[in-house]
Design a protein around this motif. Structure first.
Motif, short mmCIF file in Angstrom:
data_model
loop_
_atom_site.label_atom_id
_atom_site.label_comp_id
_atom_site.label_asym_id
_atom_site.label_seq_id
_atom_site.Cartn_x
_atom_site.Cartn_y
_atom_site.Cartn_z
N GLU A 101 0.82 -1.20 0.00
CA GLU A 101 0.00 0.00 0.00
C GLU A 101 0.86 1.26 0.00
OE1 GLU A 101 -2.75 0.41 3.36
OE2 GLU A 101 -4.28 0.63 1.80
N ILE A 141 -1.49 6.37 2.35
CA ILE A 141 -2.76 5.70 2.62
C ILE A 141 -2.65 4.90 3.91
CG2 ILE A 141 -4.39 3.96 1.79
CD1 ILE A 141 -3.69 4.77 -1.08
N ARG A 179 -4.81 5.50 7.27
CA ARG A 179 -5.63 4.41 7.81
C ARG A 179 -5.30 4.20 9.29
NH1 ARG A 179 -7.99 0.82 4.59
NH2 ARG A 179 -6.45 0.88 2.93
N LEU A 186 -8.45 8.27 7.16
CA LEU A 186 -8.64 7.93 5.75
C LEU A 186 -10.06 8.23 5.26
CD1 LEU A 186 -7.12 6.83 3.32
CD2 LEU A 186 -7.77 4.52 4.00
N ARG A 239 -8.41 12.81 1.97
CA ARG A 239 -8.34 11.92 0.81
C ARG A 239 -7.89 12.68 -0.44
NH1 ARG A 239 -10.63 7.00 1.40
NH2 ARG A 239 -11.16 6.80 -0.82
N GLN A 240 -8.39 13.88 -0.60
CA GLN A 240 -7.98 14.70 -1.74
C GLN A 240 -6.48 15.02 -1.66
OE1 GLN A 240 -9.89 16.24 -4.48
NE2 GLN A 240 -11.14 14.48 -3.94
N ILE A 243 -4.15 13.40 -0.06
CA ILE A 243 -3.34 12.19 -0.23
C ILE A 243 -3.25 11.82 -1.70
CG2 ILE A 243 -3.25 9.70 0.23
CD1 ILE A 243 -4.58 10.35 2.98
N ALA A 244 -4.39 11.86 -2.39
CA ALA A 244 -4.40 11.51 -3.82
C ALA A 244 -3.51 12.48 -4.60
CB ALA A 244 -5.83 11.55 -4.36
N ARG A 245 -3.57 13.76 -4.24
CA ARG A 245 -2.78 14.76 -4.96
C ARG A 245 -1.28 14.50 -4.74
NH1 ARG A 245 -5.04 18.90 -2.90
NH2 ARG A 245 -6.58 19.40 -4.49
N ILE A 250 0.25 11.64 -3.84
CA ILE A 250 0.68 10.41 -4.53
C ILE A 250 0.80 10.70 -6.03
CG2 ILE A 250 0.04 8.04 -5.10
CD1 ILE A 250 -1.43 7.90 -2.41
N GLY A 251 -0.14 11.47 -6.53
CA GLY A 251 -0.13 11.83 -7.96
C GLY A 251 1.14 12.57 -8.35
N GLU A 263 3.90 10.06 -8.73
CA GLU A 263 3.68 9.22 -9.91
C GLU A 263 3.96 10.01 -11.20
OE1 GLU A 263 3.32 6.15 -10.22
OE2 GLU A 263 2.45 5.81 -12.22
N LEU A 264 3.51 11.24 -11.24
CA LEU A 264 3.73 12.06 -12.44
C LEU A 264 5.23 12.25 -12.69
CD1 LEU A 264 1.00 14.81 -11.98
CD2 LEU A 264 1.02 13.00 -13.70
N LEU A 302 -5.61 9.33 -12.72
CA LEU A 302 -4.48 10.25 -12.53
C LEU A 302 -4.41 11.24 -13.68
CD1 LEU A 302 -1.84 11.14 -11.08
CD2 LEU A 302 -0.64 9.43 -12.46
N PHE A 355 -7.31 13.93 -13.49
CA PHE A 355 -7.18 15.12 -12.63
C PHE A 355 -5.90 15.89 -12.90
CE2 PHE A 355 -4.11 14.09 -9.33
CZ PHE A 355 -4.26 12.75 -9.00
N ARG A 392 -9.73 12.37 -8.36
CA ARG A 392 -8.78 12.09 -7.27
C ARG A 392 -9.34 11.02 -6.34
NH1 ARG A 392 -6.77 17.29 -7.98
NH2 ARG A 392 -8.58 18.27 -7.05
N GLU A 393 -10.63 11.14 -6.06
CA GLU A 393 -11.27 10.14 -5.19
C GLU A 393 -11.21 8.75 -5.85
OE1 GLU A 393 -12.37 10.21 -2.10
OE2 GLU A 393 -12.99 8.11 -2.31
N TYR A 417 -9.06 7.78 -8.02
CA TYR A 417 -7.64 7.39 -8.02
C TYR A 417 -7.27 6.73 -6.70
CZ TYR A 417 -2.51 8.11 -8.42
OH TYR A 417 -1.15 7.96 -8.49
N LEU A 418 -7.65 7.39 -5.60
CA LEU A 418 -7.31 6.86 -4.28
C LEU A 418 -7.94 5.48 -4.08
CD1 LEU A 418 -5.62 7.94 -1.92
CD2 LEU A 418 -7.77 8.49 -0.77
#
Lengths: 396, 370
Positions: free
Chosen positions: A256, A260, A264, A269, A275-276, A278-280, A282-283, A286-287, B309, B312, B361-362, B364-365
């Motif tokens: 994981e 995240i 958790r 979480l 959540r927004q 965290i996703a940003r 991680i993104g 990755e980018l 990904l 967004f 994003r949601e 994606y997570l």
């Protein structure tokens, strides 16, 4: 020699000399073993296969040298390919005097000489050409006075690659010279620098009437800025090599994602804002991996890629943002420190250590200048100190 | 899906860029965006002849038989030129939904016309909230005798006012279904929506006991819709990446040539640093869009994450680049005559179509297990 013959020769040599078990022994016994191994590699000409035989190489072209390196890599034997990776030896070979090369090339390849960098000063950070450490020539040596900073391994180094001012009456880039400064002498004092992370990876180096023999001058007097560019190019190419490792460049999911898992664990979480974030975060990482992979693909096709120059800037954002999100996940928990609070230790350390990337090796702001000018072709800022004698340049 | 060779791809991109330079330049965009249909039928015909309209349609049905990777590439060019037209609606969403559903009769009936550009198709799948999720399907389908009839609303229907055929995702007595409807049929009321992006055409369609033909589905219906949405998101990501790159390019050109205080404004670090940050945005968008296309083409298990990904990252990049571009230009870009606002309008539109950046994003997570 054909590629196949070369591959066989290297393979046979490694089979005869490389004892992988040597790597498994304890740390105490490793140093002498490694030294003996490196001596063999250098003697056989594998350390710097692209170099001429006169300088312990084999005069191979890049393609065949890669074969040598691949054979070494295949059995995980260290020591080859230093004609790409050994910053010190490369700089010395490119610009050193015959006397200094004769004295130091072999020991440098064998890894027997401790080295450090004496570039930055308290008054010359982003503006490195503004160094005020002075080297004054007296007979057959130079006398050096000044202060350097951000020097790793200074306490154990035998030599430091030094830039110092030798002419104060010409514009700043033209009055600098480049030296191998012997570190183990009374005029060189090394003091550890305590960082904001409470660690000490760097030192301040105080230089008072230290002596450098004239043969330790690299390039001509006043040519130090150009020698420095050579050295920096080697440094960057090594960093580039490191980035060009065996990984695909695309982040693999090894279990994981850490953010995240942390959220958790902290019960955060389910928070939609978290959540927004965290996703940003991680993104972002990755980018950057995708950009690196694309740059590698471009390079493999022979197209130089502007994307490589973006990696450092991207990494600054990644590290600051990840630290911010870790802190947000912990909330008040981030107030703590010490071994009983490892999550807070991590978050707080990362928040501070992110500056290592966004300041070290050229600040994000300098990096943006470089991208703007070299990649996008925007004009430079006028430099008011560029064409006036350094003596008249304002410092501070 | 077959793919084009790299030579074929390069040739296609070259031809497309030339076509867009000749017939899809800024003046053309400004002209057609003020017409009711919002697109140039002459350019549309040429795009069809070039194989762009039927790019992802099987060769058996007159398409080019290419896949997500080629589509993404084409959309980068289209986005750079702010191409106006029903490509996304007809050639991507509708065509892919038909392919994914697997109704052979419907494919044979509709795909050749779509590929040739002579049939404009679109998909109505969300209601007035515009969420593009299975829960947000608003239209209801009921069967009376042998006839299916639709009620309620399809919102944000791409080029709904231009469509010759509308595929409607609707809730039926036995779950979701896809229904084919003719725009002129009784009980179908199509109204153009007033879009902030004048290069975009959206319609709101009210169904009132409208007679519809139910399409067969060889897979769960939402799976097919999601597949079409995923491909549309890849196409949109390409459009956003291409738009961001073009906008950054003319912005940097301006920063090099605009003189204030006796020097090019791009020599000021205040401007230069904005440009450097935008390059990171636009290159990251390109990487993300191409990666998503590749993963979808491979049907890889990480395709949903890669697409989210890209969705967004490209939306945020295009919006950031175009918004910052106006600030970097200064007063000249506050005028209608300057193209910067056209790109910002497109960016703001693209950032909402098929789901908001936050929604992606949601997603994606969740795809990453969070």
């Amino acid at each position: 020699m054909t590629d196949e013959e070369l591959r066989e020769e290297v393979g046979a040599w490694l089979a005869a000399h490389w004892k992988p078990a040597a790597r498994e022994t304890g740390a105490d016994s490793m140093a002498p073993r490694k030294s003996a191994w490196m001596a063999k590699v250098v003697e056989a000409g594998w350390a710097a296969p692209r170099w001429p035989r006169q300088w312990l190489g084999r005069g191979l072209d890049d393609h065949q040298a890669r074969i040598v390196e691949m054979e070494f890599a295949r059995v995980r034997a260290p020591g080859s390919g230093q004609d790409r990776t050994n910053l010190w030896a490369n700089t010395l070979l490119a610009r050193g005097t015959e006397a200094l090369k004769a004295r130091l090339i072999a020991p440098l390849l064998r890894g027997e000489v401790g080295m450090c960098l004496l570039y930055s000063e308290p008054g010359a950070g982003s503006d490195l050409a503004g160094v005020r450490t002075r080297a004054d020539r007296i007979d057959n040596h130079f006398v050096v006075n000044g202060q350097k900073v951000w020097t790793s391994s200074a306490a154990t180094a035998d030599y430091g690659m030094l830039i110092a001012r030798t002419d104060w009456d010409v514009p700043k880039h033209r009055g600098i010279s480049f030296f191998f400064l012997p570190m183990k002498q009374p005029g060189v004092e090394v003091l550890p620098l305590r960082q904001i992370t409470n660690e000490s990876h760097f030192n301040e180096v105080f230089i008072t009437d230290a002596i450098v023999p004239a043969e330790n001058l690299l390039g001509e007097m006043g040519e130090g800025w150009r020698v420095l560019q050579t050295a920096l190019a080697y440094e960057r190419s090594v960093m580039g090599e490191a980035a060009r490792g065996p990984r695909s460049g695309v982040a693999e999911t090894k279990g994981e994602e850490v953010l995240i898992a942390l959220a958790r664990e902290a019960g955060a979480l389910s928070d939609p804002v978290m959540r927004q974030d965290i996703a940003r975060a991680i993104g972002y990482r990755e980018l950057n991996a995708l950009n690196t992979a694309r740059a590698k693909a471009d390079l493999a096709q022979g197209t130089s890629s502007p994307i490589m120059s973006l990696g450092k800037l991207a990494m600054s954002r990644i590290l600051h943002e990840e630290a911010r999100v870790r802190t947000a996940i912990l909330g008040a928990g981030s107030l703590m420190e010490g071994p009983d609070h490892p999550r807070a230790e991590d978050a707080n350390f990362l928040a501070l250590n992110a500056y290592f990337t966004s300041i070290g090796g050229g600040t994000d702001q300098i990096q943006r200048n470089i991208i703007g000018e070299r990649v996008l072709g925007l004009p430079k800022e006028p430099e008011i100190d560029r064409d006036i004698p350094f003596r008249e340049v304002r410092g501070g | 899906m077959a793919t084009l060779s790299s030579e074929e791809s390069a040739a296609l991109r070259h031809s497309l860029d030339r076509l867009l330079a000749d017939h899809g330049a800024e003046a053309d965009v400004r002209r057609v965006m003020e017409t009711p249909s919002g697109y140039d039928t002459n350019l549309w015909r040429r795009l069809a002849e070039m194989g762009v309209v039927g790019l992802i349609i099987d060769e058996d049905y007159g398409g080019s038989g290419a896949g997500p990777v080629e589509l993404e590439m084409v959309m980068e060019s289209a986005g750079g030129a702010l191409l106006c037209g029903p490509l996304l609606a007809s050639g991507v969403l509708a065509a892919e939904l038909l392919r994914a559903l697997g109704d052979d009769a419907a494919r044979s009936r509709l795909l050749p016309g779509i590929a040739a550009g002579t049939t404009i198709a679109t998909v109505a799948m969300t209601g007035d909230h515009g969420l593009w999720t299975a829960d947000a399907v608003d239209v209801r389908a009921a069967k009376s005798g042998e006839t299916w009839r639709l009620d309620s609303v399809g919102g944000f229907v791409l080029h709904g006012q231009n469509a010759d055929v509308i595929l409607v995702v609707a809730n039926g007595p036995d779950g979701l279904g896809v229904f084919e409807i003719e725009p002129g049929a009784p009980g179908v009321d199509i109204k153009a929506m007033p879009t902030f992006d004048h290069t975009l055409r959206l319609a709101r369609i009210e169904f009132n006991q409208a007679e519809a033909r139910r399409l067969d589905a060889k897979v769960p219906v939402w799976d097919a819709v999601q597949r079409a949405l995923d491909l549309a998101l890849v196409a949109l990501a390409g459009e956003q990446a291409g738009g961001a790159r073009r906008c950054l390019s003319f912005t940097v050109d301006y920063a090099r040539s605009r003189i204030q205080f006796g020097r090019a404004i791009g020599s000021f670090q205040a401007i230069k640093h904005m440009a450097a940050d935008l390059l990171l945005e636009s290159e990251s968008a390109t990487s993300a869009a191409r990666h998503a296309a590749d993963r979808l083409a491979q049907n890889a298990s990480d395709a949903p994450a890669a697409i989210s990904l890209a969705a967004f990252a490209c939306a945020d990049a295009f919006t950031t680049v175009t918004a910052t571009s106006i600030q970097m230009h200064g007063g000249v870009a506050f005028t209608w005559i300057h193209p910067a606002h056209l790109y910002l309008r497109r960016a703001r539109a693209d950032a909402q179509l098929f789901g908001s950046p936050s929604a992606h994003r949601e997603r994606y997570l969740q795809a990453l297990g969070g």
